[in-house]
Scaffold this motif. Structure first.
Motif, PDB file in Angstrom:
ATOM      1  N   MET A   1      27.101  -9.844  26.267  1.00  0.00           N
ATOM      2  CA  MET A   1      27.051  -8.470  25.313  1.00  0.00           C
ATOM      3  C   MET A   1      28.287  -7.649  25.812  1.00  0.00           C
ATOM      4  N   ASP A   2      28.858  -7.132  24.941  1.00  0.00           N
ATOM      5  CA  ASP A   2      29.720  -6.013  25.179  1.00  0.00           C
ATOM      6  C   ASP A   2      30.042  -5.181  24.004  1.00  0.00           C
ATOM      7  N   LEU A   3      30.876  -3.988  24.129  1.00  0.00           N
ATOM      8  CA  LEU A   3      31.150  -3.271  22.909  1.00  0.00           C
ATOM      9  C   LEU A   3      31.877  -3.839  21.687  1.00  0.00           C
ATOM     10  N   ALA A   4      32.832  -4.921  22.034  1.00  0.00           N
ATOM     11  CA  ALA A   4      33.393  -5.465  20.985  1.00  0.00           C
ATOM     12  C   ALA A   4      32.441  -6.421  20.048  1.00  0.00           C
ATOM     13  N   THR A   5      31.532  -7.139  20.817  1.00  0.00           N
ATOM     14  CA  THR A   5      30.368  -8.076  20.202  1.00  0.00           C
ATOM     15  C   THR A   5      29.561  -6.945  19.540  1.00  0.00           C
ATOM     16  N   CYS A   6      29.167  -5.750  19.995  1.00  0.00           N
ATOM     17  CA  CYS A   6      28.388  -4.922  19.112  1.00  0.00           C
ATOM     18  C   CYS A   6      28.865  -4.521  17.879  1.00  0.00           C
ATOM     19  N   PHE A   7      30.205  -4.115  17.777  1.00  0.00           N
ATOM     20  CA  PHE A   7      30.919  -3.815  16.870  1.00  0.00           C
ATOM     21  C   PHE A   7      30.802  -4.969  15.649  1.00  0.00           C
ATOM     22  N   LYS A   8      31.269  -6.270  16.061  1.00  0.00           N
ATOM     23  CA  LYS A   8      31.294  -7.349  15.328  1.00  0.00           C
ATOM     24  C   LYS A   8      29.784  -7.599  14.500  1.00  0.00           C
ATOM     25  N   LYS A   9      28.713  -7.458  15.348  1.00  0.00           N
ATOM     26  CA  LYS A   9      27.372  -7.502  15.003  1.00  0.00           C
ATOM     27  C   LYS A   9      27.026  -6.409  13.824  1.00  0.00           C
ATOM     28  N   MET A  10      27.431  -5.353  14.024  1.00  0.00           N
ATOM     29  CA  MET A  10      27.496  -4.255  13.187  1.00  0.00           C
ATOM     30  C   MET A  10      28.097  -4.346  11.769  1.00  0.00           C
ATOM     31  N   GLU A  11      29.382  -4.987  11.964  1.00  0.00           N
ATOM     32  CA  GLU A  11      30.427  -5.404  10.881  1.00  0.00           C
ATOM     33  C   GLU A  11      29.670  -6.434  10.082  1.00  0.00           C
TER      34      GLU A  11
END
Length: 204
Positions: A1-11
């Motif tokens: 998990m990382d920041l980019a993956t968190c943003f993708k999940k939020m999107e």
């Protein structure tokens, strides 16, 4: 998990809950989907006449929450700043292109009543209850500083093991002192309450 993956999940979740505080100090929350994601920032649109906009302009602090079907919670705590006037149309048009339903809400030139805010500094917390043991991590957005949370065991530990026995996630390992594996900690406080010598302290 990382920041980019968190943003993708939020999107992928799409609709996020945005929390602010009003002029009376009361919490306010609303769902927002007019959002655009960049690798290092989040942009969102609202109307200038809304209380939401006034709260952001008065204070700027906002907390955003999403919850996935996999029992993952992602929370972004940051400060929203209005995009520069010269950049408003660019980001507004991009958000409207990505969210076609907005054309029905603000048709034609009525979209100009809107204002775009940006969050480029903040703290993103990832918390997965769908795995065993649970998993959590915190990621920094921009130049934000980490705000420690949860609990830790000090050198006052006598090695009795009461904290380990009381931990729901079994995330405490023996040692001098015992240690909490922070990535699996619930922050429930059981170890804090059960320690007979008060060797467990709260962080933050």
């Amino acid at each position: 998990m990382d920041l980019a993956t968190c943003f993708k999940k939020m999107e992928l979740v799409g609709v996020l809950a945005f929390a602010t505080v009003d002029s009376e100090g009361a919490p306010q929350i609303r769902n927002i989907s007019a959002i655009h994601y960049e690798p290092d920032a989040l942009y969102f649109f609202t109307a200038r006449g809304k209380n939401f906009c006034r709260e952001l302009q008065a204070d700027g602090r906002v907390q955003i929450l999403c919850y996935t079907k996999y029992k993952e919670m992602i929370r972004l705590s940051g400060k929203a700043v209005a995009v520069a006037d010269a950049e408003q149309a660019k980001w507004r048009d991009r958000i409207f292109a990505e969210q076609p339903y907005l054309a029905n809400v603000y048709p034609g030139d009525t979209r100009e009543i809107g204002i775009v805010f940006c969050i480029s500094t903040g703290q993103v917390e990832y918390f997965n209850l769908g795995v065993n043991p649970i998993f959590r991590e915190t990621y920094m957005l921009g130049n934000a500083t980490l705000e420690p949370k949860g609990y830790f065991i000090t050198d006052a530990c006598i090695g009795c093991g009461m904290c380990q026995k009381s931990c729901p996630q079994r995330c405490i390992t023996a040692g001098k002192p015992y240690q909490i594996r922070q990535e699996h900690c619930l922050h429930c406080g059981s170890c804090y309450e059960k320690c007979p010598v008060k060797a467990v302290e709260r962080r933050g």
